[in-house]
Motif scaffolding. Structure first.
Motif, PDB file in Angstrom:
ATOM      1  N   UNK A  65      -2.309  45.786 -38.406  1.00 36.54           N
ATOM      2  CA  UNK A  65      -1.851  46.587 -38.069  1.00 36.54           C
ATOM      3  C   UNK A  65      -0.599  45.273 -37.038  1.00 36.54           C
ATOM      4  N   UNK A  66       0.382  44.740 -38.607  1.00 39.56           N
ATOM      5  CA  UNK A  66       1.409  43.999 -37.627  1.00 39.56           C
ATOM      6  C   UNK A  66       2.512  44.512 -37.835  1.00 39.56           C
ATOM      7  N   UNK A  67       2.972  45.079 -36.464  1.00 39.55           N
ATOM      8  CA  UNK A  67       4.530  45.373 -36.101  1.00 39.55           C
ATOM      9  C   UNK A  67       5.766  44.864 -36.798  1.00 39.55           C
ATOM     10  N   UNK A  68       6.341  45.711 -36.604  1.00 30.45           N
ATOM     11  CA  UNK A  68       8.067  45.213 -37.564  1.00 30.45           C
ATOM     12  C   UNK A  68       8.133  44.331 -36.699  1.00 30.45           C
ATOM     13  N   UNK A  69       8.473  45.338 -35.027  1.00 28.53           N
ATOM     14  CA  UNK A  69       9.325  44.716 -34.349  1.00 28.53           C
ATOM     15  C   UNK A  69       8.478  43.617 -33.669  1.00 28.53           C
ATOM     16  N   UNK A  70       7.371  42.958 -33.676  1.00 27.96           N
ATOM     17  CA  UNK A  70       7.180  41.821 -32.974  1.00 27.96           C
ATOM     18  C   UNK A  70       6.024  41.709 -32.065  1.00 27.96           C
ATOM     19  N   UNK A  71       5.927  43.260 -32.081  1.00 28.70           N
ATOM     20  CA  UNK A  71       5.002  43.632 -30.568  1.00 28.70           C
ATOM     21  C   UNK A  71       3.057  43.645 -31.128  1.00 28.70           C
ATOM     22  N   UNK A  72       2.682  43.954 -30.044  1.00 21.47           N
ATOM     23  CA  UNK A  72       1.502  43.114 -30.537  1.00 21.47           C
ATOM     24  C   UNK A  72       0.750  43.553 -31.660  1.00 21.47           C
ATOM     25  N   UNK A  73      -0.047  42.680 -32.407  1.00 20.10           N
ATOM     26  CA  UNK A  73      -0.473  42.415 -33.373  1.00 20.10           C
ATOM     27  C   UNK A  73      -1.698  42.960 -33.355  1.00 20.10           C
ATOM     28  N   UNK A  74      -2.841  44.299 -33.889  1.00 16.08           N
ATOM     29  CA  UNK A  74      -3.476  45.115 -33.528  1.00 16.08           C
ATOM     30  C   UNK A  74      -4.744  44.819 -34.294  1.00 16.08           C
ATOM     31  N   UNK A  75      -5.709  45.122 -34.630  1.00 14.99           N
ATOM     32  CA  UNK A  75      -6.864  45.800 -35.229  1.00 14.99           C
ATOM     33  C   UNK A  75      -7.866  46.231 -34.902  1.00 14.99           C
ATOM     34  N   UNK A  76      -9.273  46.781 -36.218  1.00 12.02           N
ATOM     35  CA  UNK A  76     -10.243  47.332 -36.391  1.00 12.02           C
ATOM     36  C   UNK A  76     -11.013  46.937 -37.266  1.00 12.02           C
TER      37      UNK A  76
END
Length: 564
Positions: free
Chosen positions: A469-480
């Motif tokens: 998950x790559x947020x448009x806001x530039x906040x932290x990238x996460x994954x599962x």
């Protein structure tokens, strides 16, 4: 008037003559080679009477040896890092060890005795001298266990040590000449070379060549004074015979499946868990974990599991990890007592369950843990050899920061070196990416093969992928993490269009929402086949899969096509 002109002309002539003489003198001086000789003690930086300059192959070591009671001693760091890494100094317990294929030799500190297979032996000199934080090994003792040629000289004291063999470029002096400190006729002379003397060529410049003399001077000689370079094979004359490391390797391709076992009860479900599995001949349950700094372990070992696996045609290589946060990997491995306690506990538990091998999965090692880890592997390999247990080691893909795993030494003392060919991008990464792109996997294989023979290398492949998950806001990238069927279901449910990304060797898809972009590089039959082709191409010893339960049944026929 004429009488005044003549003295002026004479004076002017004298000035011209003096100037010409000066110019000629300066020109002659400029083109006359210097005959000044550099003091050898200065060149080697030998300052004290007991200092010994050490020339390793074709380089002068910054570290000095010691001359003690007529014997040359080398500092422990030079020995262990350059000449023979199997000398191991446990500074915590102040023990010096040397590991052979069958024994751990214990060497007395500041004494002349050592233990081999429980039998005390002695020499007529002190083997290892400790001076504060520094330790020095007698060169004569190092020679007993090392393939190297040694030449010793006096005035100043120096030893020239050759320990690498093979092709070199050699030049012969076509006339009497000199080796200079630098490439220039005004540079000081290091040593004289007679016509017919040979030197090893290190580098060719325009008018000069950098060379190494047989007696340990490294400097520059005029190219006009030497003949053309010729290839020569350097061969050892030490008479040393390398020990034989016997192996428990199998005469078939390994198809190893890791089985994450988290409880004793989970062992009972093996038969059901592998109901759809085909072609696997080795299973590695996660049974053991180092539990404390004394080298004790937690164990889920189960003899019934081993018996069930045998009926299914599988060998059991029980896994041990260093994941317990209650212990320090450094503390366990850097103390000989705790390290050997760990080995004894592990081997006894494996033998008690009737398993066929041990799989070491020590991850996230730090630089300072490297020497102790590889000593652990050496010592463990002795017990595995004695008890006919297969020893395999899990390794991250080679990078500069993982060189501490010492795959080259693993490839000698262990039976199999396993590449964990995944986690190219993992939880916590700052950017989304593949778990195991094809270039990443290929690089891992090729770099490993630079150090380990192919018939000892097993490549690990993933049965999982990550949804990023790559947020448009530039906040932290996460994954599962997703299993294979789970990832396919996500693609289908969200009607994501995927395409074959030739660069990564994977099917790629993405989904845009109001606040983020979801990206996925699929591990599916198509991507796994590309990895299996590499295993076949490089003639590796086999494949390993992480982990049981994340795959779908269709992968087993595919894997068998390339491995079995």
């Amino acid at each position: 008037m004429k009488k005044k002109v003549i003295p002026i002309l004479v004076a002017m002539l004298l000035v011209v003559v003096v100037a010409l003489v000066g110019i000629v003198t300066m020109t002659i001086k400029k083109h006359t080679p210097s005959d000044k000789e550099m003091d050898a003690g200065t060149y080697y930086k030998v300052e004290n009477s007991d200092d010994v300059a050490v020339i390793l192959q074709d380089a002068v070591s910054e570290k000095k040896g010691k001359l003690i009671d007529g014997k040359v001693y080398l500092d422990y760091g030079t020995v262990s890092s350059t000449l023979n890494k199997r000398f191991y100094w446990d500074k915590n317990e102040n023990k010096l060890l040397y590991t052979t294929p069958t024994d751990i030799i214990t060497i007395s500190i500041d004494g002349n005795t050592y233990q081999v297979s429980g039998q005390e032996q002695s020499v007529d000199y002190v083997i290892f001298k400790q001076e504060g934080e520094e330790g020095y090994l007698a060169l004569d003792f190092v020679k007993q266990y090392t393939d190297m040629d040694v030449q010793q000289y006096e005035s100043p004291n120096k030893v020239v040590i050759r320990y690498q063999w093979g092709e070199v470029s050699e030049v012969t002096a076509s006339d009497d000449t000199v080796i200079r400190y630098r490439g220039g006729i005004k540079s000081e002379i290091l040593t004289h070379v007679a016509k017919g003397d040979t030197m090893i060529l290190l580098e060719e410049l325009e008018e000069w060549s950098k060379v190494a003399s047989s007696d340990g001077f490294i400097g520059y000689v005029l190219k006009k004074d030497i003949g053309s370079p010729e290839n020569k094979s350097l061969e050892s004359t030490s008479g040393y015979t390398a020990p034989e490391y016997t192996s428990q390797r199998r005469d078939y391709k390994i198809n190893l499946l890791w089985h994450q076992v988290t409880s004793q009860a989970a062992n009972d479900g093996l038969t059901q868990a592998v109901a759809n599995v085909k072609g696997v001949n080795t299973i590695s349950p996660t049974w053991f974990s180092v539990s404390d700094n004394a080298g004790n372990i937690t164990s889920l070992a189960d003899a019934n599991y081993v018996a069930a696996a045998k009926q299914l045609g599988m060998e059991v290589w029980a896994l041990v990890d260093n994941f317990n946060t209650e212990m320090s990997t450094y503390e366990v491995l850097s103390h000989t007592t705790s390290r050997q306690n760990l080995i004894n506990n592990l081997v006894q538990a494996v033998l008690g369950a009737g398993a066929a091998g041990i799989n070491v999965d020590f991850e996230s090692l730090k630089e300072e843990e490297g020497p102790h880890f590889i000593q652990f592997i050496r010592e463990l390999s002795i017990q595995c050899r004695k008890n006919s247990l297969v020893l395999s080691i899990d390794n991250p893909v080679p990078e500069n920061y993982t060189m501490l795993y010492d795959r080259r030494e693993q490839g000698v003392v262990a039976d199999y070196v396993i590449i964990m060919g995944y986690d190219e991008h993992f939880k916590g990464d700052e950017e989304a990416g593949s778990v195991a792109s094809l270039p990443f996997v290929q690089k891992g294989i090729e770099k490993t093969l630079e150090e380990v023979p192919a018939d000892r290398v097993i490549n690990g492949i993933p049965f999982y992928t990550r949804l990023w998950k790559v947020p448009d806001s530039g906040s932290e990238v996460t994954s599962e993490v997703m299993a294979m069927d789970q990832a396919s279901a996500y693609i289908s449910e969200n009607q994501i269009e995927t395409f074959w990304d030739k660069e990564s060797g994977q099917n790629y898809g993405e989904l845009s929402t109001e606040d983020a972009t979801y990206k996925i590089w699929l591990e599916d039959e198509q991507s796994l086949e590309e990895k299996l082709k590499l295993i076949q191409q490089y003639e590796l010893a086999g494949v390993a899969e992480w982990k049981l339960g994340l795959e779908r049944p269709s992968v087993w026929d595919l894997i068998s096509k390339y491995v079995n």
